[in-house]
Design a protein around this motif. Structure first.
Motif, PDB file in Angstrom:
ATOM      1  N   GLU A 162       0.825  -1.208   0.000  1.00  0.00           N
ATOM      2  CA  GLU A 162       0.000   0.000   0.000  1.00  0.00           C
ATOM      3  C   GLU A 162       0.860   1.259   0.000  1.00  0.00           C
ATOM      4  O   GLU A 162       0.497   2.263  -0.591  1.00  0.00           O
ATOM      5  CB  GLU A 162      -0.936   0.009   1.213  1.00  0.00           C
ATOM      6  N   ASP A 163       2.019   1.216   0.674  1.00  0.00           N
ATOM      7  CA  ASP A 163       2.895   2.379   0.721  1.00  0.00           C
ATOM      8  C   ASP A 163       3.388   2.747  -0.671  1.00  0.00           C
ATOM      9  O   ASP A 163       3.477   3.916  -1.023  1.00  0.00           O
ATOM     10  CB  ASP A 163       4.094   2.116   1.629  1.00  0.00           C
ATOM     11  N   GLU A 164       3.702   1.752  -1.495  1.00  0.00           N
ATOM     12  CA  GLU A 164       4.168   2.019  -2.854  1.00  0.00           C
ATOM     13  C   GLU A 164       3.070   2.640  -3.693  1.00  0.00           C
ATOM     14  O   GLU A 164       3.302   3.545  -4.480  1.00  0.00           O
ATOM     15  CB  GLU A 164       4.651   0.729  -3.503  1.00  0.00           C
ATOM     16  N   ARG A 165       1.835   2.155  -3.530  1.00  0.00           N
ATOM     17  CA  ARG A 165       0.718   2.710  -4.298  1.00  0.00           C
ATOM     18  C   ARG A 165       0.478   4.168  -3.933  1.00  0.00           C
ATOM     19  O   ARG A 165       0.234   5.004  -4.789  1.00  0.00           O
ATOM     20  CB  ARG A 165      -0.547   1.902  -4.044  1.00  0.00           C
ATOM     21  N   GLU A 166       0.547   4.479  -2.624  1.00  0.00           N
ATOM     22  CA  GLU A 166       0.326   5.856  -2.192  1.00  0.00           C
ATOM     23  C   GLU A 166       1.449   6.761  -2.672  1.00  0.00           C
ATOM     24  O   GLU A 166       1.219   7.909  -3.030  1.00  0.00           O
ATOM     25  CB  GLU A 166       0.199   5.904  -0.677  1.00  0.00           C
ATOM     26  N   ALA A 167       2.687   6.266  -2.699  1.00  0.00           N
ATOM     27  CA  ALA A 167       3.815   7.066  -3.162  1.00  0.00           C
ATOM     28  C   ALA A 167       3.653   7.399  -4.633  1.00  0.00           C
ATOM     29  O   ALA A 167       3.944   8.513  -5.068  1.00  0.00           O
ATOM     30  CB  ALA A 167       5.126   6.329  -2.919  1.00  0.00           C
ATOM     31  N   VAL A 168       3.160   6.455  -5.406  1.00  0.00           N
ATOM     32  CA  VAL A 168       2.956   6.712  -6.834  1.00  0.00           C
ATOM     33  C   VAL A 168       1.847   7.732  -7.025  1.00  0.00           C
ATOM     34  O   VAL A 168       1.945   8.634  -7.861  1.00  0.00           O
ATOM     35  CB  VAL A 168       2.622   5.390  -7.573  1.00  0.00           C
ATOM     36  N   LYS A 169       0.781   7.636  -6.230  1.00  0.00           N
ATOM     37  CA  LYS A 169      -0.321   8.595  -6.336  1.00  0.00           C
ATOM     38  C   LYS A 169       0.127   9.998  -5.950  1.00  0.00           C
ATOM     39  O   LYS A 169      -0.303  10.977  -6.543  1.00  0.00           O
ATOM     40  CB  LYS A 169      -1.485   8.159  -5.459  1.00  0.00           C
ATOM     41  N   GLU A 170       1.001  10.110  -4.934  1.00  0.00           N
ATOM     42  CA  GLU A 170       1.463  11.424  -4.491  1.00  0.00           C
ATOM     43  C   GLU A 170       2.365  12.077  -5.527  1.00  0.00           C
ATOM     44  O   GLU A 170       2.367  13.289  -5.675  1.00  0.00           O
ATOM     45  CB  GLU A 170       2.203  11.288  -3.166  1.00  0.00           C
ATOM     46  N   LYS A 171       3.122  11.291  -6.260  1.00  0.00           N
ATOM     47  CA  LYS A 171       4.035  11.850  -7.266  1.00  0.00           C
ATOM     48  C   LYS A 171       3.304  12.334  -8.506  1.00  0.00           C
ATOM     49  O   LYS A 171       3.773  13.209  -9.196  1.00  0.00           O
ATOM     50  CB  LYS A 171       5.077  10.804  -7.670  1.00  0.00           C
ATOM     51  N   ALA A 172       2.154  11.751  -8.792  1.00  0.00           N
ATOM     52  CA  ALA A 172       1.406  12.127  -9.988  1.00  0.00           C
ATOM     53  C   ALA A 172       0.800  13.516  -9.791  1.00  0.00           C
ATOM     54  O   ALA A 172       0.106  13.766  -8.815  1.00  0.00           O
ATOM     55  CB  ALA A 172       0.305  11.117 -10.263  1.00  0.00           C
ATOM     56  N   PRO A 173       1.075  14.438 -10.718  1.00  0.00           N
ATOM     57  CA  PRO A 173       0.508  15.780 -10.578  1.00  0.00           C
ATOM     58  C   PRO A 173      -0.990  15.757 -10.865  1.00  0.00           C
ATOM     59  O   PRO A 173      -1.471  15.007 -11.704  1.00  0.00           O
ATOM     60  CB  PRO A 173       1.245  16.594 -11.642  1.00  0.00           C
ATOM     61  N   LEU A 174      -1.708  16.572 -10.133  1.00  0.00           N
ATOM     62  CA  LEU A 174      -3.134  16.676 -10.353  1.00  0.00           C
ATOM     63  C   LEU A 174      -3.400  17.601 -11.523  1.00  0.00           C
ATOM     64  O   LEU A 174      -2.769  18.645 -11.667  1.00  0.00           O
ATOM     65  CB  LEU A 174      -3.835  17.208  -9.100  1.00  0.00           C
ATOM     66  N   LYS A 175      -4.334  17.226 -12.355  1.00  0.00           N
ATOM     67  CA  LYS A 175      -4.679  18.064 -13.499  1.00  0.00           C
ATOM     68  C   LYS A 175      -5.706  19.095 -13.054  1.00  0.00           C
ATOM     69  O   LYS A 175      -6.687  18.768 -12.392  1.00  0.00           O
ATOM     70  CB  LYS A 175      -5.254  17.207 -14.625  1.00  0.00           C
ATOM     71  N   ALA A 176      -5.468  20.332 -13.418  1.00  0.00           N
ATOM     72  CA  ALA A 176      -6.396  21.394 -13.065  1.00  0.00           C
ATOM     73  C   ALA A 176      -7.498  21.437 -14.107  1.00  0.00           C
ATOM     74  O   ALA A 176      -7.242  21.530 -15.293  1.00  0.00           O
ATOM     75  CB  ALA A 176      -5.673  22.729 -12.998  1.00  0.00           C
ATOM     76  N   GLY A 177      -8.713  21.329 -13.647  1.00  0.00           N
ATOM     77  CA  GLY A 177      -9.857  21.368 -14.543  1.00  0.00           C
ATOM     78  C   GLY A 177     -10.676  22.617 -14.291  1.00  0.00           C
ATOM     79  O   GLY A 177     -10.329  23.454 -13.451  1.00  0.00           O
ATOM     80  N   PRO A 178     -11.760  22.750 -15.002  1.00  0.00           N
ATOM     81  CA  PRO A 178     -12.617  23.917 -14.771  1.00  0.00           C
ATOM     82  C   PRO A 178     -13.255  23.809 -13.390  1.00  0.00           C
ATOM     83  O   PRO A 178     -13.494  22.713 -12.893  1.00  0.00           O
ATOM     84  CB  PRO A 178     -13.671  23.806 -15.869  1.00  0.00           C
ATOM     85  N   PRO A 179     -13.491  24.937 -12.760  1.00  0.00           N
ATOM     86  CA  PRO A 179     -14.093  24.895 -11.419  1.00  0.00           C
ATOM     87  C   PRO A 179     -15.485  24.285 -11.492  1.00  0.00           C
ATOM     88  O   PRO A 179     -16.240  24.534 -12.424  1.00  0.00           O
ATOM     89  CB  PRO A 179     -14.146  26.358 -10.994  1.00  0.00           C
ATOM     90  N   SER A 180     -15.799  23.475 -10.508  1.00  0.00           N
ATOM     91  CA  SER A 180     -17.121  22.846 -10.500  1.00  0.00           C
ATOM     92  C   SER A 180     -18.133  23.828  -9.925  1.00  0.00           C
ATOM     93  O   SER A 180     -17.842  24.602  -9.020  1.00  0.00           O
ATOM     94  CB  SER A 180     -17.095  21.565  -9.686  1.00  0.00           C
ATOM     95  N   THR A 181     -19.307  23.778 -10.463  1.00  0.00           N
ATOM     96  CA  THR A 181     -20.385  24.634  -9.969  1.00  0.00           C
ATOM     97  C   THR A 181     -21.523  23.752  -9.519  1.00  0.00           C
ATOM     98  O   THR A 181     -21.864  22.765 -10.159  1.00  0.00           O
ATOM     99  CB  THR A 181     -20.890  25.597 -11.055  1.00  0.00           C
ATOM    100  N   THR A 182     -22.108  24.093  -8.398  1.00  0.00           N
ATOM    101  CA  THR A 182     -23.252  23.353  -7.891  1.00  0.00           C
ATOM    102  C   THR A 182     -24.488  24.224  -8.013  1.00  0.00           C
ATOM    103  O   THR A 182     -24.403  25.414  -8.322  1.00  0.00           O
ATOM    104  CB  THR A 182     -23.046  22.939  -6.421  1.00  0.00           C
ATOM    105  N   ALA A 183     -25.611  23.628  -7.744  1.00  0.00           N
ATOM    106  CA  ALA A 183     -26.872  24.362  -7.872  1.00  0.00           C
ATOM    107  C   ALA A 183     -26.931  25.527  -6.903  1.00  0.00           C
ATOM    108  O   ALA A 183     -27.525  26.554  -7.186  1.00  0.00           O
ATOM    109  CB  ALA A 183     -28.044  23.423  -7.654  1.00  0.00           C
ATOM    110  N   SER A 184     -26.297  25.395  -5.732  1.00  0.00           N
ATOM    111  CA  SER A 184     -26.385  26.460  -4.734  1.00  0.00           C
ATOM    112  C   SER A 184     -25.473  27.642  -5.061  1.00  0.00           C
ATOM    113  O   SER A 184     -25.687  28.728  -4.596  1.00  0.00           O
ATOM    114  CB  SER A 184     -26.035  25.914  -3.347  1.00  0.00           C
ATOM    115  N   THR A 185     -24.444  27.458  -5.897  1.00  0.00           N
ATOM    116  CA  THR A 185     -23.523  28.553  -6.195  1.00  0.00           C
ATOM    117  C   THR A 185     -23.801  29.223  -7.530  1.00  0.00           C
ATOM    118  O   THR A 185     -23.187  30.223  -7.843  1.00  0.00           O
ATOM    119  CB  THR A 185     -22.062  28.035  -6.220  1.00  0.00           C
TER     120      THR A 185
END
Length: 60
Positions: A34-57
């Motif tokens: 599990e430690d190896e899987r988490e390390a790989v996930k932490e190294k992967a950069p997150l892709k910035a997408g469009p901001p999410s909008t909900t019905a209340s905003t």
């Protein structure tokens, strides 16, 4: 020119090799720590997408 029997043997060989590689991949993935899987996930950069909008905003 390739004969039908050569093509058949090539297809059987390549298909078998693909299945063996798939099984090996899943074997190593399931048995990974599990430690190896988490390390790989932490190294992967997150892709910035469009901001999410909900019905209340949303503005009407």
């Amino acid at each position: 020119m390739i004969t039908d029997s050569e093509l058949y043997r090539l297809a059987i060989f390549l298909g078998s090799a693909a299945m063996v590689l798939i099984i090996l991949y899943h074997f190593f993935e399931v048995n990974a720590d599990e430690d190896e899987r988490e390390a790989v996930k932490e190294k992967a950069p997150l892709k910035a997408g469009p901001p999410s909008t909900t019905a209340s905003t949303k503005t009407r």
